[in-house]
Design a protein around this motif. Sequence first.
Motif, PDB file in Angstrom:
ATOM      1  N   ASP A   1      -4.346  -1.372  -4.143  1.00  0.00           N
ATOM      2  CA  ASP A   1      -5.220  -0.210  -4.230  1.00  0.00           C
ATOM      3  C   ASP A   1      -6.435  -0.487  -3.348  1.00  0.00           C
ATOM      4  OD1 ASP A   1      -6.242   2.196  -5.214  1.00  0.00           O
ATOM      5  OD2 ASP A   1      -7.192   1.226  -6.930  1.00  0.00           O
ATOM      6  N   LEU A   2      -6.652   0.358  -2.351  1.00  0.00           N
ATOM      7  CA  LEU A   2      -7.799   0.189  -1.452  1.00  0.00           C
ATOM      8  C   LEU A   2      -9.055   0.779  -2.075  1.00  0.00           C
ATOM      9  CD1 LEU A   2      -5.993   1.262   1.797  1.00  0.00           C
ATOM     10  CD2 LEU A   2      -6.885  -1.016   1.339  1.00  0.00           C
TER      11      LEU A   2
ATOM     12  N   VAL B   1       0.895  -1.153   0.000  1.00  0.00           N
ATOM     13  CA  VAL B   1       0.000   0.000   0.000  1.00  0.00           C
ATOM     14  C   VAL B   1       0.930   1.198   0.000  1.00  0.00           C
ATOM     15  CG1 VAL B   1      -1.691   1.324   1.315  1.00  0.00           C
ATOM     16  CG2 VAL B   1      -1.856  -1.174   1.226  1.00  0.00           C
TER      17      VAL B   1
ATOM     18  N   THR C   1      -9.847  -4.560  -1.602  1.00  0.00           N
ATOM     19  CA  THR C   1      -8.647  -4.125  -2.317  1.00  0.00           C
ATOM     20  C   THR C   1      -8.630  -4.648  -3.748  1.00  0.00           C
ATOM     21  OG1 THR C   1      -7.316  -6.075  -1.779  1.00  0.00           O
ATOM     22  CG2 THR C   1      -7.320  -4.278  -0.160  1.00  0.00           C
TER      23      THR C   1
ATOM     24  N   GLN D   1      -4.156   6.903   1.488  1.00  0.00           N
ATOM     25  CA  GLN D   1      -3.657   6.457   0.194  1.00  0.00           C
ATOM     26  C   GLN D   1      -4.097   7.415  -0.914  1.00  0.00           C
ATOM     27  OE1 GLN D   1      -5.142   2.747  -1.643  1.00  0.00           O
ATOM     28  NE2 GLN D   1      -3.001   2.245  -2.090  1.00  0.00           N
TER      29      GLN D   1
END
Length: 170
Positions: free
Chosen positions: A137-138, A61, A123, A149
């Motif tokens: 990628d959240l 992340v 994610t 992020q």
Amino acid sequence: MSSEHGFTCTCCNSHHSDVPMNFSSPAPAHWDESLAEDPDSLLSSDQCVIKGEHFFVRGLVEIPVIGSDEVFSWGVWVSLSATNFARAAEVWDTPGRENEPPYFGWFSTELPIYRPTTINLKTRLHTRPVGERPWIDLEPTDHPLAVEQRTGITMDRVREIAAAVLDSAG
């Protein structure tokens, strides 16, 4: 590591000239050392299988540091479906793997400095060229990690994270 002003560690009360720009978890939250003896379980630096039923990949992340070219990263684990894990494993050492579509996953590392829990955040795991750890990628929610992020963090926040993580490890 960054040398920009360092930080004072609350664990040892010493000033450190370098600020850690990444922290990593060695295993998913669901891993237990007793699984090391299980023939259907595996833990490597990048992949994990638990009892032949649960599948995980480690990725990053990445969070931009505002006002710099630096990136702070968390090395964390996401769970993948059996199908996606098999595909990721199949292309793991294949040049061009970065062209794979992202794999849906569930965040599987507890980052205790964030509330609510980071476990089970949605994610997408994006592969990168061979030799590079995937990036995670959240889902764009209001969870503090997802917000960081998307929006980035200051170097002061990096210092705050470093102090909290090192303090909890000590």
